[in-house]
Design a protein around this motif. Structure first.
Motif, PDB file in Angstrom:
ATOM      1  N   GLY A 236     -20.180 -17.114 -19.321  1.00  0.00           N
ATOM      2  CA  GLY A 236     -20.369 -15.675 -19.415  1.00  0.00           C
ATOM      3  C   GLY A 236     -19.583 -14.894 -18.382  1.00  0.00           C
ATOM      4  O   GLY A 236     -18.584 -15.369 -17.835  1.00  0.00           O
ATOM      5  N   TRP A 237     -20.068 -13.688 -18.105  1.00  0.00           N
ATOM      6  CA  TRP A 237     -19.364 -12.793 -17.188  1.00  0.00           C
ATOM      7  C   TRP A 237     -19.687 -13.169 -15.750  1.00  0.00           C
ATOM      8  O   TRP A 237     -20.847 -13.411 -15.401  1.00  0.00           O
ATOM      9  CB  TRP A 237     -19.759 -11.340 -17.472  1.00  0.00           C
ATOM     10  CG  TRP A 237     -19.110 -10.805 -18.700  1.00  0.00           C
ATOM     11  CD1 TRP A 237     -17.938 -10.111 -18.786  1.00  0.00           C
ATOM     12  CD2 TRP A 237     -19.552 -10.961 -20.063  1.00  0.00           C
ATOM     13  NE1 TRP A 237     -17.627  -9.823 -20.093  1.00  0.00           N
ATOM     14  CE2 TRP A 237     -18.612 -10.326 -20.900  1.00  0.00           C
ATOM     15  CE3 TRP A 237     -20.667 -11.572 -20.641  1.00  0.00           C
ATOM     16  CZ2 TRP A 237     -18.748 -10.285 -22.276  1.00  0.00           C
ATOM     17  CZ3 TRP A 237     -20.806 -11.538 -22.024  1.00  0.00           C
ATOM     18  CH2 TRP A 237     -19.854 -10.891 -22.828  1.00  0.00           C
ATOM     19  N   PRO A 238     -18.701 -13.191 -14.874  1.00  0.00           N
ATOM     20  CA  PRO A 238     -18.912 -13.637 -13.490  1.00  0.00           C
ATOM     21  C   PRO A 238     -19.449 -12.530 -12.593  1.00  0.00           C
ATOM     22  O   PRO A 238     -19.378 -11.336 -12.926  1.00  0.00           O
ATOM     23  CB  PRO A 238     -17.494 -14.031 -13.045  1.00  0.00           C
ATOM     24  CG  PRO A 238     -16.606 -13.108 -13.820  1.00  0.00           C
ATOM     25  CD  PRO A 238     -17.277 -12.918 -15.165  1.00  0.00           C
ATOM     26  N   ASP A 239     -19.959 -12.924 -11.446  1.00  0.00           N
ATOM     27  CA  ASP A 239     -20.429 -11.992 -10.418  1.00  0.00           C
ATOM     28  C   ASP A 239     -19.205 -11.457  -9.683  1.00  0.00           C
ATOM     29  O   ASP A 239     -18.778 -11.981  -8.650  1.00  0.00           O
ATOM     30  CB  ASP A 239     -21.367 -12.714  -9.454  1.00  0.00           C
ATOM     31  CG  ASP A 239     -21.883 -11.792  -8.356  1.00  0.00           C
ATOM     32  OD1 ASP A 239     -21.524 -10.596  -8.363  1.00  0.00           O
ATOM     33  OD2 ASP A 239     -22.635 -12.273  -7.491  1.00  0.00           O
ATOM     34  N   ALA A 240     -18.597 -10.410 -10.246  1.00  0.00           N
ATOM     35  CA  ALA A 240     -17.377  -9.841  -9.684  1.00  0.00           C
ATOM     36  C   ALA A 240     -17.321  -8.365 -10.019  1.00  0.00           C
ATOM     37  O   ALA A 240     -17.863  -7.929 -11.040  1.00  0.00           O
ATOM     38  CB  ALA A 240     -16.137 -10.550 -10.248  1.00  0.00           C
ATOM     39  N   ILE A 241     -16.675  -7.575  -9.166  1.00  0.00           N
ATOM     40  CA  ILE A 241     -16.541  -6.152  -9.447  1.00  0.00           C
ATOM     41  C   ILE A 241     -15.592  -5.925 -10.617  1.00  0.00           C
ATOM     42  O   ILE A 241     -15.687  -4.951 -11.339  1.00  0.00           O
ATOM     43  CB  ILE A 241     -16.069  -5.391  -8.189  1.00  0.00           C
ATOM     44  CG1 ILE A 241     -16.402  -3.902  -8.333  1.00  0.00           C
ATOM     45  CG2 ILE A 241     -14.600  -5.627  -7.900  1.00  0.00           C
ATOM     46  CD1 ILE A 241     -16.316  -3.119  -7.045  1.00  0.00           C
ATOM     47  N   GLY A 242     -14.664  -6.866 -10.827  1.00  0.00           N
ATOM     48  CA  GLY A 242     -13.796  -6.851 -12.005  1.00  0.00           C
ATOM     49  C   GLY A 242     -14.192  -7.980 -12.940  1.00  0.00           C
ATOM     50  O   GLY A 242     -13.412  -8.887 -13.212  1.00  0.00           O
ATOM     51  N   GLU A 243     -15.434  -7.902 -13.439  1.00  0.00           N
ATOM     52  CA  GLU A 243     -15.971  -9.018 -14.221  1.00  0.00           C
ATOM     53  C   GLU A 243     -15.152  -9.295 -15.478  1.00  0.00           C
ATOM     54  O   GLU A 243     -15.004 -10.451 -15.886  1.00  0.00           O
ATOM     55  CB  GLU A 243     -17.441  -8.778 -14.579  1.00  0.00           C
ATOM     56  CG  GLU A 243     -17.727  -7.730 -15.651  1.00  0.00           C
ATOM     57  CD  GLU A 243     -17.560  -6.313 -15.175  1.00  0.00           C
ATOM     58  OE1 GLU A 243     -17.184  -5.448 -15.990  1.00  0.00           O
ATOM     59  OE2 GLU A 243     -17.818  -6.059 -13.986  1.00  0.00           O
ATOM     60  N   ASP A 244     -14.578  -8.253 -16.091  1.00  0.00           N
ATOM     61  CA  ASP A 244     -13.785  -8.471 -17.298  1.00  0.00           C
ATOM     62  C   ASP A 244     -12.433  -9.118 -16.974  1.00  0.00           C
ATOM     63  O   ASP A 244     -11.916  -9.914 -17.768  1.00  0.00           O
ATOM     64  CB  ASP A 244     -13.592  -7.171 -18.072  1.00  0.00           C
ATOM     65  CG  ASP A 244     -13.132  -6.011 -17.203  1.00  0.00           C
ATOM     66  OD1 ASP A 244     -12.934  -6.198 -15.985  1.00  0.00           O
ATOM     67  OD2 ASP A 244     -12.978  -4.903 -17.740  1.00  0.00           O
ATOM     68  N   ILE A 245     -11.874  -8.798 -15.801  1.00  0.00           N
ATOM     69  CA  ILE A 245     -10.609  -9.421 -15.397  1.00  0.00           C
ATOM     70  C   ILE A 245     -10.807 -10.912 -15.155  1.00  0.00           C
ATOM     71  O   ILE A 245     -10.077 -11.756 -15.689  1.00  0.00           O
ATOM     72  CB  ILE A 245     -10.054  -8.745 -14.123  1.00  0.00           C
ATOM     73  CG1 ILE A 245      -9.790  -7.264 -14.368  1.00  0.00           C
ATOM     74  CG2 ILE A 245      -8.786  -9.449 -13.640  1.00  0.00           C
ATOM     75  CD1 ILE A 245      -9.364  -6.502 -13.121  1.00  0.00           C
ATOM     76  N   VAL A 246     -11.809 -11.249 -14.354  1.00  0.00           N
ATOM     77  CA  VAL A 246     -12.043 -12.663 -14.012  1.00  0.00           C
ATOM     78  C   VAL A 246     -12.424 -13.457 -15.254  1.00  0.00           C
ATOM     79  O   VAL A 246     -11.978 -14.598 -15.441  1.00  0.00           O
ATOM     80  CB  VAL A 246     -13.130 -12.777 -12.924  1.00  0.00           C
ATOM     81  CG1 VAL A 246     -13.395 -14.249 -12.590  1.00  0.00           C
ATOM     82  CG2 VAL A 246     -12.704 -12.031 -11.656  1.00  0.00           C
ATOM     83  N   LEU A 247     -13.246 -12.863 -16.129  1.00  0.00           N
ATOM     84  CA  LEU A 247     -13.603 -13.549 -17.380  1.00  0.00           C
ATOM     85  C   LEU A 247     -12.350 -13.864 -18.192  1.00  0.00           C
ATOM     86  O   LEU A 247     -12.179 -14.988 -18.679  1.00  0.00           O
ATOM     87  CB  LEU A 247     -14.555 -12.687 -18.198  1.00  0.00           C
ATOM     88  CG  LEU A 247     -14.818 -13.187 -19.631  1.00  0.00           C
ATOM     89  CD1 LEU A 247     -15.568 -14.508 -19.615  1.00  0.00           C
ATOM     90  CD2 LEU A 247     -15.564 -12.145 -20.458  1.00  0.00           C
TER      91      LEU A 247
END
Length: 413
Positions: A236-247
């Motif tokens: 799923g989506w990661p714990d990141a401020i840019g979660e869509d980028i890291v995903l």
């Protein structure tokens, strides 16, 4: 680029006498050589691009749509109404995740559930952060495709249909398709007028470029479609401020491909003030650094993806040089010191207008005409976009890089 280097030799010699040869190469490389190469690569690629035809323009697969909502009472009903008005013939299961809102967001969702012909399910997520809300909704998705949509974003009537059509027409290793984002509130302030051109020309063209090489680097959470099993496989989506980028980068690391569909159009509200704009774009810059820290370009399995993420690796260098060398050089030029900027700099303007003119014609002829949309007249916004936009963007991006470097508190708003 080689021709530009040849022309710049006198400039390089003069600047080297002031700051040393290595420093002169770094400065000129960051404000002329590399940006010039990137612009030429972008325009040449887009001129060669031919979007593949759809194999089926009217698919009917069931899809799930996730909307994370935090204090969105002003917009959530309209967002859901545009979902209800889609011309998609398949079932759309809408999951709205109320992310601990303190206003009347839930009442507006319930009103939409009563008044709209839409299958809406509400979930609650008490932990702040968009990634928490999306992962909460993901666990209930049973359809082969899942779409994410921001709570302040409205869809063109054919947006969902074109997203599903693109992924159904793509090779099996395509795991996601990014939609095309445009500005809805471009008449609100001067800042939204300028951003309208950034979305219409800048962001759309970069996504087309990346999609051409089958490595769109951000399937943005505002409006994108994913294969459900692929998102689940990367947790799923990661714990990141840019979660869509890291995903997206995690999906690319698996050897999958990410496409872009310019006809799948959504309209979002752009920041209306300089302060809000700076917070948003610094957050995007910080998200890019998060992605680079987790997945290095050379670890990407596909050659084109290595190259495209490698370009992101040099973006901090370009923004730092622009902020701390080009902008001071522009100020010096007003006082007659043409060390970095000078009268020849004005020759960049017609080249910029020509390149954006090509992008404008594509957007008008291929996207807007096919969707029966009209381009708003916004000449002032275009002039400001050409002349001043990068002067704001680079310092704001540098701010985001420094926030990530010093691990400042993450703020999504």
């Amino acid at each position: 680029m080689i021709f530009s280097i040849y022309l710049s030799l006198p400039w390089l010699k003069d600047l080297a006498s002031i700051v040393s040869l290595p420093a002169a190469i770094l400065i000129i490389g960051g404000i002329a050589y590399i940006p010039g190469y990137m612009s030429a690569f972008l325009v040449a690629s887009l001129l060669l691009d031919r979007q593949p035809v759809f194999k089926d323009e009217y698919p009917s697969d069931s899809v799930s749509l996730l909307i994370a909502a935090y204090n969105e009472e002003q917009s959530i009903f309209d967002t859901l109404k545009y979902v209800a008005d889609q011309d998609y013939t398949g079932e759309i299961q809408v999951f709205v995740i109320n992310n601990h809102s303190t206003d009347d967001t839930e009442e507006e969702i319930m009103r939409a559930k009563r008044e709209l012909d839409l299958n809406i399910t509400i979930f609650h997520e008490s932990q702040p952060g968009k990634f928490h809300a999306l992962n909460n909704g993901l666990q209930y998705v049973v359809t082969p495709y899942v779409i994410t949509l921001d709570a302040d974003t409205v869809l063109h009537p054919s947006a969902v249909r074109y997203l599903v059509s693109r992924i159904k027409s793509s090779p099996p290793d395509v795991c996601a398709v990014a939609g095309s984002m445009l500005v809805r509130n471009s008449r609100k302030t001067i800042w939204t007028r300028v951003q309208e051109w950034d979305y219409f020309l800048g962001i759309a063209s970069i996504k087309r470029l990346q999609g051409l090489y089958q490595g769109t680097l951000v399937a943005q959470g505002a409006f994108s479609l994913y294969k459900t099993e692929c998102v689940q496989e990367v947790q799923g989506w990661p714990d990141a401020i840019g979660e869509d980028i890291v995903l997206t980068w995690r999906l690319l690391k698996k050897g999958w491909k990410v496409y872009f569909e310019p006809l799948a159009v959504a309209f979002t509200d752009a920041p209306t003030t300089l302060g809000h704009f700076a917070k948003q774009r610094s957050r995007w810059a910080r998200g890019m650094i998060e992605g680079l820290n987790e997945i290095k370009p050379w670890k990407q399995p596909q050659v084109y993806t290595k190259y495209l993420t490698g370009i992101n690796l040099v973006m901090p260098y370009l923004d730092f040089v622009y902020t701390f060398c080009w902008l001071p050089g522009l100020i010096l030029a007003f006082f007659g010191f043409y060390w970095i900027a000078g009268p020849m700099t004005l020759l960049v303007l017609p080249l910029t207008v020509i390149s954006y003119g090509l992008l404008y014609m594509y957007q008008k002829n291929y996207v807007f005409n096919n969707l029966d949309l009209r381009i708003r007249k916004n000449k002032l916004g275009f002039v400001l976009f050409i002349l001043f936009y990068q002067m704001i963007m680079s310092p704001v991006s540098v701010w985001g890089y420094l926030q990530e470097l010093f691990k400042s508190k993450r703020v999504w708003e």
